[in-house]
Design an enzyme around this catalytic site. Structure first.
Site, mmCIF file in Angstrom:
data_model
loop_
_atom_site.group_PDB
_atom_site.id
_atom_site.type_symbol
_atom_site.label_atom_id
_atom_site.label_comp_id
_atom_site.label_asym_id
_atom_site.label_seq_id
_atom_site.Cartn_x
_atom_site.Cartn_y
_atom_site.Cartn_z
ATOM 1 N N TRP A 101 0.893 -0.848 -0.038
ATOM 2 C CA TRP A 101 0.163 0.049 0.335
ATOM 3 C C TRP A 101 0.893 1.557 -0.407
ATOM 4 C CZ3 TRP A 101 -4.104 -1.132 -2.453
ATOM 5 C CH2 TRP A 101 -5.342 -2.770 -1.543
ATOM 6 N N ASP A 170 -1.000 6.759 6.268
ATOM 7 C CA ASP A 170 -2.283 5.826 5.964
ATOM 8 C C ASP A 170 -2.624 5.023 7.256
ATOM 9 O OD1 ASP A 170 -3.738 3.604 4.671
ATOM 10 O OD2 ASP A 170 -2.810 3.150 3.740
ATOM 11 N N LYS A 194 -11.555 -2.082 7.870
ATOM 12 C CA LYS A 194 -11.541 -2.289 8.397
ATOM 13 C C LYS A 194 -11.297 -2.726 10.363
ATOM 14 C CE LYS A 194 -8.138 -2.941 5.254
ATOM 15 N NZ LYS A 194 -8.259 -3.962 4.630
#
Ligand SMILES: Cc1ncc(COP(=O)(O)O)c(C=O)c1O
Length: 355
Positions: A101, A170, A194
């Site tokens: 990511w 992030d 999540k």
């Protein structure tokens, strides 16, 4: 048979949240209407968005100099809108490359300015968190990924930045999993799916004063200032994912807040890693000091045992345990909503597994 959901995301949500969310689909706030069929500009939905914003601020301990936004496009859109909104062509942003990511964020940032990858564990398939990096004075911002969902590593410290350098994180896969001082950050983003809610909404927490410093034209929908000005209502926001996120934030608060989440997550992670280290059939994939409390990655001692253990888990109601294809083996995701009983159950399967 109880199903234990170890999925990496979209992932487990608290049962009481699911029940309330299901009820709102049928009858929202006793209005005789589904939450799916009411206007986002009605007072009930505005109250939902306001409460979600207030809970985010309360949990992160930030004040009115920050704005909370609920956007579309996933965390992946933030990979490009962060540099588009914060970085001029002639400025440099520092990135820590700790996983797929982070790598994707870097791929996007290069279109908007200069990128200095100050630390990377890519060469070792991201098995550790780089620690001896230096961020040069004058750097516009440092971007890092607090938890690396695929590789099972997590920052257990907040990186230092020089005076004047912004800190961007992030936090998609560990937001609200432990206490964090939001004031240390200038920009936080997280896909909800999540620890916060269902897929479809992306949380942004931005220090308002950092916006408006780039020279380029920013398309309206990608300009954070537009969403700040319109309280996330410039266009139709993802109402239902925001609602479910609000319920989850309420649940976190009622459970005792981020300190309680940390205790719960630490206990689960310690229990699982203790078995990974004790049991000769299994072994961890990452540096021990960088192990994630959210996603525990581990391998079996042979491909046959890997397949057999996965089949054994599946037969016993353990879902979502297969590792990401780039790591293999197993990934046990133990987000906030997972109870200790599920981790205990998995550990017992590891103990009872006879190859
Ligand atoms: C840490 C991290 N960042 C970004 C993403 C991408 O999020 P999205 O699918 O919302 O674009 C993910 C998805 O799993 C993630 O785990």
């Amino acid at each position: 048979m109880k199903i234990h959901n170890f999925s990496a995301g979209p992932a487990i949500l608290p049962k009481t949240v699911l029940e309330e969310a299901a009820q709102a689909v049928l009858d929202f706030n006793h209005r005789g209407l589904s939450i799916l069929e009411v206007s986002h500009r009605g007072k009930d939905i505005i109250a939902v968005v306001d409460e979600a914003e207030a809970l985010v601020k309360e949990l992160l301990g930030v004040g009115d100099e920050y704005e909370v936004l609920f956007l579309s496009g996933g965390a992946s859109t933030q990979f490009l809108t962060v540099p588009m909104n914060l970085l001029n062509d002639d400025e440099t942003a520092a990135y820590l490359n700790t996983g797929v990511w982070a790598d994707k964020a870097i791929e996007q940032a290069v279109f908007y300015g200069k990128v200095d990858v100050v630390g990377s564990s890519k060469e070792s398939n991201y098995t550790f968190i780089p620690k001896d990096y230096k961020v040069a004075p004058g750097t516009k911002y440092l971007h890092y990924t607090t938890n690396n969902t695929v590789y099972g590593t997590q920052f257990h410290h907040i990186p230092e930045v020089p005076e004047g350098t912004l800190l961007v994180a992030d936090m998609s896969s560990d937001i609200f999993s432990r206490p964090v001082d939001g004031n240390k950050f200038d920009f936080i983003y997280a896909g909800a799916q999540k620890n916060m809610g269902p897929a479809g909404v992306t949380l942004v927490v931005v220090r308002k004063s950092i916006l408006g410093t780039v020279k380029r034209h920013i398309p309206t929908m990608l300009d954070y200032r537009v969403h700040v000005k319109n309280d996330s209502m410039y266009n139709t926001p993802p109402v239902y994912p925001i609602y479910v996120s609000m319920l989850t934030l309420r649940w976190i608060k009622a459970m005792g807040g981020l300190a309680a989440m940390e205790r719960r997550n630490k206990e689960k992670a310690e229990m699982l890693y203790a078995e990974v280290d004790r049991n000769p059939i299994f072994k961890g994939t990452t540096a021990k000091e960088d192990r994630s409390w959210m996603n525990a990655t581990f391998l079996a001692d042979s491909p046959e045992n890997e397949a057999a253990f996965l089949a054994y888990c599946k037969a016993n109601g353990v879902d979502g345990l297969a590792g990401h294809r780039s790591v293999g083996g197993f990934r046990a995701s133990m987000y906030n909503a997972m109870g200790i009983d599920s981790v205990k159950f998995l550990v017992e399967l590891m103990q009872n597994f006879k190859p």
